[in-house]
Design a protein around this motif. Structure first.
Motif, PDB file in Angstrom:
ATOM      1  N   UNK A  46      -2.280  12.023   8.555  1.00 41.41           N
ATOM      2  CA  UNK A  46      -2.142  11.735   9.979  1.00 41.41           C
ATOM      3  C   UNK A  46      -1.277  10.508  10.219  1.00 41.41           C
ATOM      4  N   UNK A  47      -0.972   9.777   9.169  1.00 43.05           N
ATOM      5  CA  UNK A  47      -0.180   8.551   9.299  1.00 43.05           C
ATOM      6  C   UNK A  47       1.162   8.718   8.601  1.00 43.05           C
ATOM      7  N   UNK A  62      10.291   9.749  13.352  1.00 44.30           N
ATOM      8  CA  UNK A  62      10.227  10.058  11.924  1.00 44.30           C
ATOM      9  C   UNK A  62      11.344  11.019  11.500  1.00 44.30           C
ATOM     10  N   UNK A  63      12.074  10.626  10.465  1.00 44.29           N
ATOM     11  CA  UNK A  63      13.180  11.412   9.921  1.00 44.29           C
ATOM     12  C   UNK A  63      13.327  11.012   8.462  1.00 44.29           C
ATOM     13  N   UNK A  64      13.073  11.950   7.552  1.00 43.44           N
ATOM     14  CA  UNK A  64      13.079  11.621   6.129  1.00 43.44           C
ATOM     15  C   UNK A  64      14.496  11.396   5.604  1.00 43.44           C
ATOM     16  N   UNK A  84       3.994   3.333   0.625  1.00 45.37           N
ATOM     17  CA  UNK A  84       3.842   2.272   1.622  1.00 45.37           C
ATOM     18  C   UNK A  84       3.447   2.915   2.938  1.00 45.37           C
ATOM     19  N   UNK A  85       2.350   2.422   3.505  1.00 46.38           N
ATOM     20  CA  UNK A  85       1.865   2.951   4.772  1.00 46.38           C
ATOM     21  C   UNK A  85       2.565   2.258   5.936  1.00 46.38           C
ATOM     22  N   UNK A  86       2.682   2.986   7.035  1.00 44.37           N
ATOM     23  CA  UNK A  86       3.078   2.355   8.289  1.00 44.37           C
ATOM     24  C   UNK A  86       1.867   1.569   8.761  1.00 44.37           C
TER      25      UNK A  86
END
Length: 199
Positions: free
Chosen positions: A29-30, A76-78, A40-42
């Motif tokens: 969900x994150x 978000x864009x990988x 690394x988490x947001x």
């Protein structure tokens, strides 16, 4: 019966090493990023000031690029940054820059971008400064990102790193009253009064 969140086992460990193939298999969900295999988490959802700055810059770049070959994308864009192979299980760095511009359509696919964008813009948020200022700086430089902009929203400043040879060269610190020219996007100028004004 619904499981409590604290009992759900995460698909990764803080000390593990992972690939983009692993990343795609996670249902989270994150937002997370992989930098050299580490997760690394947001820290949290972007603050209001972050979103306003991002929106203003996106609008200016998007307008400038009309009729040109380059495209601008927002998180978000990988962005996958391969070292030796484009195989999903060999890529260990995937980031989601706040904004990025890609001028080579061959780098775009349904999953995002594979290879270095021409321009990456990151807007600092509390808790991510080390990631942006050190870890991402290193991978962006090594991957050949032509220009890396770092914006400090609270201080109303912009620092540009331009790739010369294989090393980044820093600009002076730009702030209110400055018009910033991009070397990666010839002809593009950003008026920082429009970006930082009325925040």
């Amino acid at each position: 019966m619904e499981k409590s969140k604290d009992k759900v086992k995460e698909p990764f460990s803080a000390y593990g090493s992972y690939s983009y193939a692993d990343y795609l298999s996670w249902q989270l969900d994150e937002m997370v990023e992989l930098i050299r295999g580490r997760v690394f988490r947001q820290a949290a959802a972007p603050r209001l000031i972050h979103q306003r700055i991002s929106g203003k810059i996106f609008h200016q770049i998007y307008t400038f690029l009309q009729g040109k070959n380059c495209e601008v994308f927002t998180a978000p864009f990988d962005v996958r940054l391969p070292v030796s192979s484009k195989d999903l299980d060999k890529i260990d760095t995937v980031v989601q820059p706040d904004l990025c511009v890609v001028c080579d359509p061959e780098k775009l696919d349904e999953l995002g971008c594979v290879g270095a964008p021409d321009l990456i813009i990151e807007i600092l948020s509390p808790g991510n400064n080390k990631k942006e200022l050190q870890l991402k700086y290193e991978v962006y430089e090594a991957s050949g990102v032509k220009e890396y902009w770092i914006i400090h929203p609270d201080e109303r400043t912009l620092l540009i790193y331009t790739l010369e040879g294989a090393k980044y060269q820093p600009s002076r610190l730009f702030t209110l009253g400055d018009r910033v020219k991009s070397q990666a996007l010839t002809g593009f100028e950003l008026d920082l009064d429009e970006v930082f004004g009325e925040l």
